[in-house]
Structure formats: C-alpha cells, structure tokens
Scaffold this motif. Structure first.
Motif, PDB file in Angstrom:
ATOM      1  N   VAL B 671     -48.301 -77.308   7.353  1.00  0.00           N
ATOM      2  CA  VAL B 671     -48.264 -76.566   6.332  1.00  0.00           C
ATOM      3  C   VAL B 671     -48.515 -77.115   4.962  1.00  0.00           C
ATOM      4  CG1 VAL B 671     -47.141 -74.703   4.985  1.00  0.00           C
ATOM      5  CG2 VAL B 671     -46.667 -74.956   7.580  1.00  0.00           C
ATOM      6  N   GLY B 672     -49.714 -76.602   4.527  1.00  0.00           N
ATOM      7  CA  GLY B 672     -50.039 -77.099   3.122  1.00  0.00           C
ATOM      8  C   GLY B 672     -49.678 -75.942   2.009  1.00  0.00           C
ATOM      9  N   MET B 673     -49.371 -76.322   1.054  1.00  0.00           N
ATOM     10  CA  MET B 673     -48.944 -75.150   0.113  1.00  0.00           C
ATOM     11  C   MET B 673     -49.568 -75.414  -1.319  1.00  0.00           C
ATOM     12  SD  MET B 673     -44.985 -75.139   1.193  1.00  0.00           S
ATOM     13  CE  MET B 673     -45.387 -76.780   1.738  1.00  0.00           C
ATOM     14  N   GLY B 674     -49.926 -74.381  -1.895  1.00  0.00           N
ATOM     15  CA  GLY B 674     -50.393 -74.440  -3.254  1.00  0.00           C
ATOM     16  C   GLY B 674     -50.550 -73.252  -3.808  1.00  0.00           C
ATOM     17  N   SER B 675     -50.924 -73.434  -5.097  1.00  0.00           N
ATOM     18  CA  SER B 675     -50.987 -72.117  -5.829  1.00  0.00           C
ATOM     19  C   SER B 675     -52.349 -71.076  -5.573  1.00  0.00           C
ATOM     20  CB  SER B 675     -51.010 -72.283  -7.334  1.00  0.00           C
ATOM     21  OG  SER B 675     -51.975 -73.097  -7.571  1.00  0.00           O
ATOM     22  N   ASN B 676     -53.179 -71.712  -4.910  1.00  0.00           N
ATOM     23  CA  ASN B 676     -54.262 -70.805  -4.375  1.00  0.00           C
ATOM     24  C   ASN B 676     -54.736 -71.344  -3.098  1.00  0.00           C
ATOM     25  OD1 ASN B 676     -55.948 -73.018  -4.877  1.00  0.00           O
ATOM     26  ND2 ASN B 676     -56.337 -72.338  -6.965  1.00  0.00           N
ATOM     27  N   ILE B 677     -55.687 -70.506  -2.559  1.00  0.00           N
ATOM     28  CA  ILE B 677     -56.232 -70.915  -1.012  1.00  0.00           C
ATOM     29  C   ILE B 677     -56.775 -72.460  -1.034  1.00  0.00           C
ATOM     30  CG2 ILE B 677     -57.698 -70.484   0.759  1.00  0.00           C
ATOM     31  CD1 ILE B 677     -57.446 -67.572  -0.178  1.00  0.00           C
ATOM     32  N   LEU B 678     -57.618 -72.731  -1.817  1.00  0.00           N
ATOM     33  CA  LEU B 678     -58.126 -74.070  -2.189  1.00  0.00           C
ATOM     34  C   LEU B 678     -56.995 -74.960  -2.127  1.00  0.00           C
ATOM     35  CD1 LEU B 678     -60.798 -75.781  -2.563  1.00  0.00           C
ATOM     36  CD2 LEU B 678     -60.085 -75.560  -4.915  1.00  0.00           C
ATOM     37  N   LEU B 679     -56.140 -75.107  -2.888  1.00  0.00           N
ATOM     38  CA  LEU B 679     -55.242 -76.233  -2.831  1.00  0.00           C
ATOM     39  C   LEU B 679     -54.259 -75.999  -1.790  1.00  0.00           C
ATOM     40  CD1 LEU B 679     -54.274 -75.641  -6.786  1.00  0.00           C
ATOM     41  CD2 LEU B 679     -55.717 -77.432  -5.703  1.00  0.00           C
ATOM     42  N   ALA B 680     -54.103 -74.893  -1.247  1.00  0.00           N
ATOM     43  CA  ALA B 680     -53.063 -75.035   0.087  1.00  0.00           C
ATOM     44  C   ALA B 680     -54.070 -75.604   1.112  1.00  0.00           C
ATOM     45  CB  ALA B 680     -52.791 -73.343   0.423  1.00  0.00           C
ATOM     46  N   ARG B 681     -55.241 -75.501   1.201  1.00  0.00           N
ATOM     47  CA  ARG B 681     -56.151 -76.053   2.305  1.00  0.00           C
ATOM     48  C   ARG B 681     -56.200 -77.460   1.975  1.00  0.00           C
ATOM     49  NH1 ARG B 681     -60.219 -71.977   4.819  1.00  0.00           N
ATOM     50  NH2 ARG B 681     -60.288 -73.758   6.316  1.00  0.00           N
ATOM     51  N   LEU B 682     -56.356 -77.809   0.760  1.00  0.00           N
ATOM     52  CA  LEU B 682     -56.312 -79.382   0.487  1.00  0.00           C
ATOM     53  C   LEU B 682     -54.854 -79.873   0.820  1.00  0.00           C
ATOM     54  CD1 LEU B 682     -58.374 -79.453  -2.667  1.00  0.00           C
ATOM     55  CD2 LEU B 682     -59.275 -80.178  -0.553  1.00  0.00           C
ATOM     56  N   ALA B 683     -53.847 -79.131   0.720  1.00  0.00           N
ATOM     57  CA  ALA B 683     -52.484 -79.845   0.818  1.00  0.00           C
ATOM     58  C   ALA B 683     -52.529 -80.057   2.296  1.00  0.00           C
ATOM     59  CB  ALA B 683     -51.627 -79.093   0.232  1.00  0.00           C
ATOM     60  N   THR B 684     -53.068 -79.093   3.084  1.00  0.00           N
ATOM     61  CA  THR B 684     -52.727 -79.345   4.674  1.00  0.00           C
ATOM     62  C   THR B 684     -53.330 -80.405   5.205  1.00  0.00           C
ATOM     63  OG1 THR B 684     -53.255 -76.977   4.650  1.00  0.00           O
ATOM     64  CG2 THR B 684     -53.086 -78.115   6.684  1.00  0.00           C
ATOM     65  N   ARG B 685     -54.279 -81.016   4.509  1.00  0.00           N
ATOM     66  CA  ARG B 685     -54.984 -82.171   4.973  1.00  0.00           C
ATOM     67  C   ARG B 685     -53.699 -83.523   4.651  1.00  0.00           C
ATOM     68  NH1 ARG B 685     -60.435 -83.268   6.099  1.00  0.00           N
ATOM     69  NH2 ARG B 685     -61.673 -81.262   6.069  1.00  0.00           N
TER      70      ARG B 685
END
Lengths: 212, 1275
Positions: B671-685
């Motif tokens: 699970v990646g979390m962020g304040s927006n979709i982009l960040l969440a997806r980057l966090a998942t990496r």
C-alpha cells in the motif's frame, strides 16, 4: 463507380499536388494583381473555380511561375512542403508582405471523385475570393515591389531537392535571411480550408512599417 | 503524341528495329493499307461518300466513336486516317480531351471533337469544324482543368476513367489510373490449387510441430519434416481414421490430433497431467488451448464453443469422439449441442463441401475418409479463420462464417489479455454497483471499518485525547497486490514460496522449434534497433531487409541466436526472487530461463485470479466505497473520510487493509499512501514488496525530486527520450523546466500535466464511477487472411463482438475506428511467435456515423467502408481492431445504475471548468468556497408542473451529488425526478421514452449537474434529453426545494415526441407552458437579465453548451464574495491536493460536479439541469463543446452580455481555446473569434471586459508569436 485513393497510393500525392499547384498558380497570379506588384495592364480576366480571377499574360512571368510550381510539385507530392510563401519585397529586397500557404495533410486521407469535385473546388474558390479582397485588410505596398516564392520544407527534404533538379538550371536555393526576416510582422489570417485531401490555411504577414 | 497510335500497332508487328527509317516506311505502309482497305470497306458497307475528301485525321487519345471506328468512317467517306500525327499532312486532330502541353503544342491546328465526323456523315456533307473545336480559343495560359472539365463530358461515359478531369487534367492519367484499380482484382484472383494445398500442408505441419513441442518437449524439436511429406506421411499412417487406429490417436499420433484440432488440448491434458481449466495462454505455445480452438473452429464446422473448458469433462471427449467416427456428423456436434444449437443445421453442408476441398487439395489420398477428416482439411487450410469461397462452396461459406463468428467471441472468451483487460471494467462495474447499492440501500455495512473502529476504540480507550483533531488532509491509498499472478499461482503451493517463479504458458525447458518463414533474428534486430532508436533519437524507422551475411554473423553470436530456439512464451508475472535474477515481466520465457535456470514456471489460473481479485475488492469495500478500480490487482482508495471518521493514521489503515487482504486471499498487498493519486502510486513503488509507505506531504519535495520521470504516469518511452534530450531524467530536472517550455514541447495539456506532476501535484480524484470513452475489440493474434472475403467476414464478426460489448455496457457510439496492423514490408512473413503479429505498421482510420449506434451491422458496414478505403493487402494483415468512440448511453435506465453521467461528462469538462464541489462546508477549500458561493439557489416556490400532477414527490435520497438520476429524455415529464416515477410508468411508455430519446442521440449529451443547494440538497433528476424543461425560478429564495425545469420554447418541442407522450403528460406540459408565462414575468421582475435567454435557443444542443459556459461564470451580482476574495484562483491553483481535506462525500460531489456546477447564483441557469456533452476528445478545438463559429459566437455573446465580471478561469478557457485554434492551424477562425470578442468586449459597459479582452489578446499573441513568429494584426 466510386474510386477512392488513399495515402498508400502513390498516386495520391500526385493528385493532391496537381490540385494544389493548379490552385497556387491561380493564387500567385491573383496576388500579384491584387497587390499591384505588376501593372494591372498585363493581367487579363479569366474564370477559374467559377469565379473571375486575373492572370498575367506576360510570358516570362508566367514561365517563372510555372517553373517554380513545377519544382514545388514534387515536394507537395511527398508532403514535404510545409509552406509555400509568396513574398513581396520592396526595392531593397526586404519583404513587406508574405502570403503564406500553410499546407498540411488531414489526419485521415482519402479521396473519392465525388468529394473532390464539389468540395475542394468550393474551398479553393473561397480562398481565391479571400485573396481578391485581401487589399482591404492590408496596407498599400511601397512602389517598386518584386516578388519571390519560398518553400518551407519539412525536415530534410532539402537534401533531395539538391540532388534532383526538376527543371534544369532552375534549382532551389536556400533563402537569404534578408528575404525571410521581417521586422515586426503582423499576421492577418485570410482563410483556412480543410478538405479530405489537404488542409491549407492562407495568412498574410505584413511588415508593420511598409513605407520605410 | 504519336505514342498512342503507335502503341496500338506495336503489338502487331513485333520485329521493329531502329526508329528512323523504319517509321517512315511504316507510315507509308499503313497509308497503303488504308487505301487498300478502303474500297473493301466501302464495298462491305454499301453506302459511301467522299465528303471528307482532303481531310486527314489523326486521333489522339480516347474518343467516342473509337479510333478504329473513325478510321472505318474515314475509309467510307473519302478521308484519310493517320496513325501517326504529321504536322504537314494531318488536317484535323480528333480528340475529346487533351492535356495542357498538347494543347499548346497543337496551337493553331484544328483540334476537333469526333462528333464533327459523325455529324458530318449524318448531314451528308462536311460541316464546318469550327463548332466542333475542342478548345475554341487555345490560349497559352489555359487552365487545364477547365478545359478538361468541358472535355470531360463526352468522356464521362467511360467508366474506366473515373478520375478523368477532376483529378488529372492530363490525359496521361489514362495510363496511371487503371493501375490503381487493379490491386483489388489482383487480390481477388484465386489462389492456385497448388498454393492452397501448400497452405494446408503448411498448417498441418505447424500443428505437427506444436504437438511435438508440447508433448515430448525438446527431443524432437527442430525436427522438421518437409511440408508435403508431413502431411502425406500422416495420412498414410492413418489413412482411415474412421475405421480404426483411433486408439492410438489419443497418443501422439500426429494425424489423430489433426483430425480433431479442437480436441487436441484434451488429448494433451492427460499427458501433461494438468487441468486446463481456465488456462488461456496468450502466447502461441503448444499448449495454448485457444489457439487450437481457433484453428479448429475454422470454417468447416461450428467451433467447439467451450468458453470454460472443463477439466473433468474434456479428457473424456477425445475418446468419445473417435468411437463415433462411423457417424461422422455427430462427432463434431457432439459437444456443441448445448452451446450451439443453432449451428447444427448448417453443419452438414459444410462438411460435404469441405470434403470436396480436402479431396482436391490432398490429391484424393484421403478420399475414403469420412467427412470428419475433411473437416480438418479445411480447417487447417483456413487457419486464419475462414474458408475462401473457392475453397468450399457457398453453403460451406455460410457455415464457415457462422463458425467464424464464434471464433471471435471464442477468442475473447479464451484470450488471457482479454480476460485481464475486461476485469478492470468488471471491477469498475463492481465498484459502481457498490455505489448504487449505497445509494439505494442508504446504510451500507462496512464490516472492515467497524472492526477497525472497535479496534481504535479499544486501543485508544486510555488515551482518546490522542485522537486530536489532526489536520484533515486528503489521503489516497494505492493498494497493489505483489506480483499478483505469481502470488495467486503459488498460494496453495508453499513449496514455491521464496523461489523464483514466473507465470507463463510455457512449462517446458524453454525451447521450441523454429517455424519456417519465421525470422526471429530479424525481429530481434528490429526491436533492438527500435530500442536504440529511442535512445539515440535517430529517426530511421525503415526496416532493413534481411540482414546481410556479415550482419548475421555479428548478430548471431551468443544470446540472439539462442533466442531463436528459445521459448517465446512471455512471462506475465514473476516473483521478486526471479526479478533479482534479472527476469522481468514480459520477457520471453526461454531467455528468462537462461538468466535464472532455477526459474519455476507456474501456469495461468484465471479462475483463481478472479477470485482473489474479487476478494481483494470486497475487502476494500468493507472499509469504504470510495474505490477506483485500476486493474484486477490494483485499486485506489480515497481514505480521507475514513481516516477522519475513525481518527486513525493512514499507516494504521494500511496495515489493517494489508492484514485483511493477506488473511482473505493469502496474497501480499503493498500500500502506498499520499495526498493524491500520483503520490500514492509513487509511494507504492517504495512500499513494495509487501510493505506500505506513507508519503508525508513534508517529504514530498525531496521524494519526488529523485524520481525518474519515467515513473510519472503518461511518460512513456518516447516521451522519456524526448525529455532525455532536454537533459531531463528525474522529476527534479523536470522541475527546472518552465511551464512554457514544456507546453511548447509537449503541447499545452501534457506540458501542464508534466509541470504539475513533477512537483507532486495531481488533482485527479479517485473516481469510483467511471465512464468509458470507447468500446473496442481487437485481435492481433493469428490473423492470416488469404482472401478479401475472409477479412470482410472477420470484420463483420468483430463488429458483432463490438456490438456485444456495447450492449453489455449499454452504450452506443458515433465514431468507428478501424485499426489494422500490417506486416511491415521486409518483415518476415511468419513472425517468431506463432500466430503473432511480428513487426507491423499500425494503421488506423475512422469515420463518424450519423447516429450513435450499437448495431453490429452498422458498425460492420462502416468498418468495411474504412477497410476498402485503406486498400490493404489482406495477406499482410496481422491484426484488426475496431473501436467505437463518442459513446452515449443507449438507454436511460442503464446509465442510471451503472454509468452515471457525472463521470461521463467529466472527460471534457474537467478541463473546462475548475472544480467546484457543491454542498460542502464553506471552509474546506477554494473550490468549496466558490461552490458554496455559487451554489445553486433556490428552486421556485411555485409548484412544479410535475409535482402538481400529484405524482410521487421526488424521493430525496441522501445528499449526494451522484444520487441524482440521469434520466434522459425528451419526454419532458417534469416530475420524473426520480427513478421510481420512471419505473412506475407502464413498460410501454418507458420504452417509448427511451426510444425517443435514443433517436435524438445524435446530440451527444450526458447528465446534468446536480441541483443542489448549499444546504443538503435534494437529489434531483436531471433530464438528460435534448429537450430540457425549465421553469424559470426566482433566485434568492434559497432553501425552498423543488425542481426547476426548463421549458424550451413551445415551438421547439418536437411535435412527434410531444404527440408520443401520453395524454397526461401532454396536458402537464401544456399547463407548464401556460404557467411559464407567469414565471417568466416573475423571473424578469426578480432581476435576471439573462433570465430567459435560453428559452429562445433554437436547439437544445446549443443551449447545453451555453449553459455550460454560463455556469462557469458566476455573475458579479451573485453572492460570490468569497470567490472574488480569492484572486488568481486559476485552475491550477485549484488542485485538490492543496485543498484542505474534504469529507469523502464532498469529494465525490466535487468530482461529480467539478465540471459542471458553479452556476452563478444570480443566474437562473444554475438550476437548469444541465445537459452535458460527452464527446470524446475531438480533433477540432472546442469551446465549451462548441466547434462551429456560430456556436462559439453565441457562447461568447452570452458570456459577455449576461455576466458583468468575467472570472479568470473562463478567460483562461477562452485563451486555451484560442491556443488550440492556433495549434490546429485555423487562424481564420481565430481571427474571427478574436474580432468578435473585440467587438463584444470593447462595447461592453464594464471596463473589465475590455481588460479581459486585452488579457486574452495578449496571451493569444504570445502563442501566435511563438508559432508563427509574428503577431496578429488586429484592426
């Protein structure tokens, strides 16, 4: 029988080029007339695209225009010509006006005889009419103007152009910066046409201070 | 000039030598011949004259009557006929059409139309040629096509010159054009028998090899029996399968397999001891069942439709079938009966014709075989789907077509890719259904959430103060299963955990035999070069012909050569252990095996994938419904509200979800979390594998700086290389590039997106409900046509598949795109991958239909038109795809549940307007502020026509934007505010309503914006049709509830529709119109200048657009102080990521509304159910959906005249539109638009408009300057 040509057909480019060059010939004559590059006495009234146009009857001028277009044709055939520009220059050979025919191909190409006949002719007629009234939106040119035709090619088309001379002793040369550069150009769009075979827009670039 | 004539003779006497003396002699001889023939001719004809005495004609080009006839006439009437033109002797040139240069050449000569001759003969005397002159005045500067136009008339009867005159002024097009009409006939020319039988043998051989490869593995690989022998051997081995030898056939007897291709997998199954259930390898590996099915499904018999091969059942069949061979017809049917009852009747003719075919092609070797064998004969010959008409007769064809129709659906029911790609839609649907469940049921049960809440309560019981009001920041969770296919594949195989595992269709040692015609090296080379090209930016797309020997030498050392023999099965997914060894997804298995010898192959298990994926979604749905399905193993969750509600941290939630998923599916999720979709997806990496990572907003800047640009969504290979050439490799680099630069390089939209993404800004919202933009079906596997007809029928069937899909999602489309993959010239005929497409050129062509449709026939007709227009060599076709765009809902009911208009409309409207959620608390964000400000006012106090009818009052479901009904119809039944009303209508009426709506569908439309007021707004129905009823209402009476409907001018009401309405409704409408009079008065009295403007709108379509525009512009007088307090709130600054967190519902609302709401409260339009267009992006630039200049003008006029103070985003929108015009090279329109605005705005009383115009003009001038180097002259 409906025949349809597509871009894959070799012939397609030829068809487009034929149509365009024919049109350009009419347009150039008309521009020279409307912009008073040559005395109106050398022009005769003709009918083309069902509208009156003016054609020069000066053989050398006609020959020059024909030769030029003859050389432009192969470029249009291969979709290598991006712009065909009729430049009107003052005595010092600084451009005062540029009539730019910007040619691009519509995304999907096909021609069938029906569309060609009616539609393209209508569109070209509209462009011609725009040219014949363009003096309304343009400043008068200083006396003693001359003209030349420039072609802006896409990518590396010039390489081939140097190799193949369509007409002997009538080669393309790279335009002088002087002929191309215009101070403070102002752009006056004249007409945009989009047909099945070609998308073309005509605009004029005019030097802000023509008299100088 | 003389060539035409000369050519005619050239064939007669062949032995001509030099040209000089010979020609003279020949002309002389021809003349003599003419004179000798003349008396004979005269004798024959009886009548003769000497009217043409002294006339010598020369015929140039095509004439009517023909040259020969003219020659005869001249003989009869005392004239001369010259085969060669001679300036001195020839007196008249006869022609109907001459090119310009010839005209000039013949200046001064008599060029006459042939009618002169015929008419003269009729008249009995030589008429003056003057009237018959082809060109009365031959001028030097004649316009060729004008002349041609005239000349063309007589010629136009000639069908072989379709282009004459309109394209080619020159008559030499006679030579050019015909060659263009040939290809088609060439294509039609039947294959010779020899070719056909080769084909057959070829395919036999292929299957032979496949069998070997799969069953025995490597021992026999590479062993290629010569084609012909391959077939005949087999047939000799087993000359009469009907009578015996069938027991062996279950073993590896090649012929037995061939006998029934469909059963092959069954045969294989026992050997390999693996159930085939659900296995659909995409790659052409020996086992791939769908492959064989397709083969088998060939023309000759209805394909075994067995979408879900059943492991238990299938192994039986092969045994059963052979035993029934004495009864050949029944065997093929056997299994199909259940699936294909309709196919049965047509089977027999197919069999018999195919037998014929088989006999011919196999030289009667197998003549004694039963129809069953012949079935195979033909199916192999047809491996690309369809028998050619000369293969089998008409009856066979019909069977074949029927069979083929199944192939496509079968392909799709078998194709792995297809499965997976449809899953996304399925899960999207699933999420949609969750949403509608929530809507309908009201209270949803979130078991996971409840559990979590309890947990929190327990753990926090001591320290509940810890749940301090944390800053409510939006939080997106990106849940991604770790190497999904692998984890699912090994979840019941603990022995494989921790080992390198790959999911692939190939389980052998990784070797397969190379097929003839294939040239893997060349393909390898091509891909390598392509890769290099991306790196070096060299622009040489030409495919080199077969590598020269030296070339091959250099290429063939090491890996590359090995690859030829290596398995080309692609790895769908591999475990992290395998990845460490360098194995990558998408790698060919053979290659991977070399990198990592201990690599274990795991088969596909689609059923399990689906189960696991569904479980995952269910798990997520137990927490919240704000889920966006990205794929079968990936989802976005908007957890903002959830976190706020539970008061836990994102990490807590992520752990809970991961634990939950692990428990329920046995697979790991990251699970990646962020304040927006982009960040969440980057966090998942960063979270992977099996972890979680919360990218805090304070870390974002550092984090994103080091991210390679390729991680950004939308940055693919080519864009990365382009960026690389700008010196940009990481997001940090990208941040250094100015927005202007990016927009110049990549276009305004992409540039802006990049600009924002590389700063970690992303305002996309989690979209739990999605609209489809297109529906398509494509096949690029095993496409091998031999005949045009095959391709045609394939297209037809593909269209049916598209129809199925369109109907499946309840949509209709207006634009049909045909995509074709053609073998690249020079590419090997047979690609390395069996049945693959190899190296191809992709061509696409599209056209628009008059009406939106979901009819397969219409789509097929269009597709065929496109197909013909492309003039392709069907033999080189390697892939065909059909896509339908510009979708519209096909009926209201469906959309209501599954694809609410909100989302559909967004695609266009996103860009048009800033996000303006409604119904939110006025504190949350800019948008929210504006929304409250602009929130729609009040419904009129006056009872709505509908409600007055005593129909059920609108059901007010919870305050949620999406709850509104997208009820679409012209049927302006006002009170159908809710579904229940629609449902309550008699079925017939409902159908009528839907029908009449779909008739009007040419007007693209989608849902209307929710009518909501700042306080919990009642969900209102949005009439979606072209006619929208509106009753002007009095703004400012906030709080009143009711429905506002717009009544079009009565004259605009389609009388048909009106008449079709039930009596009640008609009366209702009439009374509504009656009432409008009052309302109108009131409306104007109350204040609005623009109150009823829209009622004058002639067409609803235009009205819609205008509303859209208008709504974007809160009027000055509206209660929008907040809005004005926020200077410079350009759309970019509106990014939700910067916004304070919203409760999820508001976010939903905002997503739903962002494009359409925000009407100025001073304007009544805000209450107008807005009808949106849902165009897919169209080529021509549009302003608020308008493309035509008149519409644009209308919009602008409305904008300027009704609004006293323009808002910035509207201005920016206009600028953007102008920019697009420049890019679209439509300066003329730009000029007109600018001039129009200039007039409008400078005339406006408000000086702001002048300023606005200056602003727009400045911006446009910058763009024009950049593009053309000059600025527009504004007069």
């Amino acid at each position: 029988m409906m025949t349809t040509l597509t871009r894959q057909d070799l012939n397609f480019g030829q068809v487009v080029a034929d149509i365009l060059c024919e049109f350009l010939e009419v347009a150039i004559h008309l521009i020279l007339y409307v912009r008073e590059v040559y005395p109106s006495g050398i022009f005769q009234k003709r009918k083309k695209y069902n509208v009156p146009v003016q054609m020069s009857c000066h053989p050398e001028l006609n020959q020059y225009i024909q030769d030029t277009l003859h050389c432009v044709k192969p470029l249009i055939e291969k979709n290598e010509a991006e712009k065909v520009v009729v430049v009107i220059m003052d005595k010092e050979h600084h451009p005062v006006e540029r009539f730019v025919f910007e040619i691009s191909q519509p995304p999907l190409l096909s021609i069938s005889s029906e569309t060609l006949l009616s539609h393209v002719e209508q569109l070209l007629r509209a462009v011609i009419l725009k040219i014949s009234v363009c003096d309304a939106v343009l400043e008068n040119n200083p006396p003693g103007c001359t003209f030349t035709v420039l072609v802006h090619t896409r990518e590396a088309a010039t390489r081939n152009m140097e190799k193949v001379q369509v007409i002997k002793d009538f080669p393309w040369i790279v335009a002088d910066e002087q002929e191309v550069h215009m101070t403070e150009p102002r752009l006056i769009p004249l007409k945009t046409m989009t047909s099945d075979i070609v998308k073309m827009q005509l605009y004029v670039e005019e030097r802000a201070q023509k008299a100088s | 000039m003389s060539r035409d004539g000369w050519r005619k003779k050239a064939s007669e006497d062949d032995g001509w030598g030099g040209r000089g003396g010979y020609m003279a002699a020949k002309v002389c001889k021809l003349e003599q011949q003419f004179h000798m023939d003349a008396p004979r001719e005269k004798q024959k004809e009886g009548a003769s004259s000497s009217i043409f005495n002294g006339v010598a004609i020369y015929v140039n080009g095509y004439t009517d009557p023909s040259a020969d006839e003219l020659r005869r006439l001249m003989m009869l009437h005392g004239g001369q006929y010259h085969v060669y033109y001679s300036r001195s002797k020839t007196t008249h040139t006869i022609a109907t059409n001459l090119p310009n240069n010839k005209i000039q050449e013949l200046k001064g000569e008599k060029v006459v139309r042939p009618e002169w001759i015929t008419d003269s003969i009729k008249a009995g005397r030589q008429l003056s040629y003057l009237q018959y002159q082809l060109y009365p005045k031959q001028k030097s500067l004649a316009f060729p096509s004008m002349c041609v136009r005239k000349a063309q008339e007589p010629a136009s009867s000639n069908p072989s010159h379709p282009h004459q005159g309109n394209i080619h002024p020159q008559s030499n097009n006679d030579q050019i054009l015909p060659s263009y009409s040939h290809p088609k006939t060439a294509l039609n020319s039947p294959l010779t028998m020899q070719q056909q039988s080769n084909l057959i043998q070829h395919s036999h051989q292929e299957s032979d090899i496949r069998l070997n490869g799969s069953v025995r593995g490597c021992p026999r690989q590479g062993e290629e029996t010569p084609k012909v022998n391959g077939v005949h051997e087999e047939t000799r081995d087993n000359p009469c399968p009907a009578t015996g030898g069938l027991k062996e056939s279950t073993l590896i007897n090649g012929h037995a397999h061939l006998v029934n291709g469909a059963l092959k997998p069954l045969d294989l199954a026992p050997h390999s001891n693996r159930p085939f259930a659900g296995v659909r390898p995409r790659s052409p590996q020996p086992h791939s069942p769908h492959l064989e099915h397709r083969d088998a499904a060939g023309p000759s018999r209805p394909p075994p439709v067995s979408p879900k091969p059943d492991a238990d059942q299938r192994p039986r069949t092969p045994i059963a079938c052979p035993s029934k061979l004495s009864n050949p017809q029944s065997a093929p049917h056997h299994r199909q009966d259940s699936d294909l009852p309709s196919a049965q009747s047509s089977v027999l003719p197919g069999l018999s014709t195919n037998q014929g075919l088989f006999n011919i092609s196999e030289k009667s070797v197998l003549q004694d075989q039963t129809g069953r064998v012949s079935v195979n004969g033909s199916f192999h010959s047809v491996s690309p789907f369809k028998p050619t008409p000369n293969d089998c007769g008409q009856s066979g064809k019909s069977v074949a077509q029927e069979a083929e129709a199944k192939i496509i659906s079968e392909f799709y029911s078998h194709s792995r890719l297809h499965h997976i790609s449809t899953w996304r839609n399925e899960f999207s649907e699933y999420v949609n259904s969750l949403q509608s469940r929530r809507r309908a049921g009201g209270g949803a049960v979130f078991s996971g959430k409840d559990r979590l809440r309890k947990l929190c309560v327990n753990s926090n019981s001591g320290s509940s103060c810890l749940r301090a009001p944390q800053v409510r920041q939006s939080c997106i969770l990106h849940v991604d299963m770790d190497c999904f296919f692998v984890s699912v594949g090994i979840r019941h195989r603990p022995d494989l955990v921790g080992k390198p595992v790959a999911v692939t269709s190939n389980r052998g040692p990784g070797y397969v035999a190379q097929r003839p015609g294939a040239n893997p090296q060349l393909e390898q080379l091509f891909y390598q070069r392509k890769a290099n090209q991306y790196r070096s930016e060299s622009r040489d797309g030409e495919l080199e012909m077969t590598p020269s020997p030296e070339n091959e030498e250099t290429q063939n050392n090491g890996m590359v050569q090995d690859l030829a023999a290596l398995s080309m099965a692609e790895i769908a997914s591999c475990s992290y252990e395998a990845r460490q060894a360098g194995v990558r997804n998408g790698m060919f298995f053979g290659q991977a095996k070399q990198l990592c010898p201990e690599l274990q192959a795991v088969p596909y298990d689609f059923q399990a994938y689906k189960e696991v994926a569904l479980t995952m979604y269910e798990t997520l749905a137990s927490y919240t419904y704000d889920i966006e399905a990205l794929s079968c193993d990936e989802a976005l969750v908007d957890a903002t509200a959830l976190l706020a509600e539970l008061g836990i941290t994102p990490n807590d939630l992520a752990s809970a979800i991961r634990a939950d998923v692990k428990e329920k599916t046995g697979c790991n999720a990251s699970v990646g979390m962020g304040s927006n979709i982009l960040l969440a997806r980057l966090a998942t990496r960063k979270a992977k594998p099996n972890g979680q990572y919360f990218l805090r907003s304070e870390e974002v800047d550092d984090f994103i700086r080091d991210q390679p640009v390729t991680r950004l969504p939308g940055v693919g290979r080519s864009m990365a290389s382009k960026l690389g050439s700008l010196g940009v490799n990481t997001c940090g680099d990208l941040q250094q590039v100015s927005m202007a630069r990016l927009q110049r390089e990549f276009g305004p939209r992409t540039g802006q997106t990049l600009f924002r993404f590389c700063r970690g800004l992303d305002d996309r919202a989690v979209r739990s409900e999605k609209a489809r933009k297109s529906v398509s079906a494509e096949m690029n596997y095993n496409i091998r046509f031999t005949q045009v007809e095959e391709a045609e029928s394939f297209l037809t069937n593909l269209s049916m598949e598209v129809q199925k899909r369109l109907q499946g999602v309840g949509l209709k489309g207006r634009r049909v795109t045909l995509k074709v993959m053609m073998r690249k010239p020079g590419a090997p005929v047979e690609p390395a991958k069996y049945g693959g497409h190899g190296i191809c050129d992709n061509l696409a062509r599209s056209s628009s239909l008059a009406h939106a449709t979901d009819s397969g026939q219409l789509i097929a007709a269009e597709a065929l038109k496109l197909f013909y227009a492309m003039k392709l060599d069907v033999k080189d076709m390697r892939g065909v795809g059909l896509q339908v765009q510009q979708l519209e809902g096909s009926h209201a009911g469906h959309q209501d549940t599954s694809s609410p208009g909100t989302s559909r409309s967004r695609s266009i409207r996103d860009l048009f307007m800033a996000q303006r959620p409604i119904g939110g608390q006025p504190s949350a964000s800019n948008q929210e502020k504006s929304s409250t400000v602009t929130a729609p006012p009040t419904p009129p106090s006056e009872p709505m026509p509908g409600t007055s009818k005593g129909e059920p009052p609108p059901v007010h479901t919870p305050n949620h934007a999406r709850t509104r009904l997208n009820f679409s119809i012209e049927v302006p039944s006002p009170s159908q505010v809710d579904r229940s009303v629609l449902e309550a209508l008699p079925a017939e009426l409902r159908r009528q309503v839907e029908e009449s709506w779909s008739h009007r569908e040419t007007e693209p439309n989608t849902s209307a914006p929710p009518l909501s007021s700042p306080c919990p707004s009642p969900p209102l129905a949005q009439p979606r049709g072209t006619l929208v009823l509106q009753l002007p209402n009095q703004p400012g009476q906030a709080g009143a509830t009711g429905i506002v409907l717009e009544l079009p001018d009565f004259s605009q009401v389609d009388p048909e529709v009106f008449a079709a309405l039930p009596q009640e409704l008609q009366e209702e409408l009439r009374s509504a119109y009656g009432r409008r009079e009052n309302a109108q008065l009131q409306g104007t009295v109350v204040e609005q200048r623009n109150a009823l403007l829209q009622l004058k709108q002639p067409t609803a379509g235009r009205t819609k657009r205008r509303y859209k525009r208008r709504n974007a512009s809160p009027a000055k007088k509206g209660p929008s102080p907040l809005k004005r307090l926020l200077p410079g709130n350009s759309p970019a600054k509106h990014s939700p990521s910067k916004a304070l967190p919203l409760p999820p519902k508001q976010i939903d609302a905002s997503t739903g509304l962002k494009t359409e709401n925000g009407p100025s409260s001073s304007s009544q339009k805000q209450n107008i159910p807005e009808v949106l267009s849902k165009y897919t992006p169209r080529p021509a630039p549009t302003l608020a959906g308008a493309c035509e200049l008149s519409d644009i003008r209308t919009i602008l006029r409305e904008w300027v005249t009704t609004i006293s103070e323009p808002v910035e985003e509207d201005i920016l929108q206009v600028v953007r539109y102008c920019t697009e015009l420049v890019e679209d090279k439509d300066l003329e329109k730009l000029d007109l638009v600018i001039k129009y605005m200039k007039r409008l705005m400078q005339q406006s009383v408000e000086s702001v408009w002048s300023m606005a115009f200056d602003f727009i003009l400045d911006n446009v001038q910058v763009v024009v300057q950049q593009t053309y180097g000059s600025t527009l002259k504004i007069t």
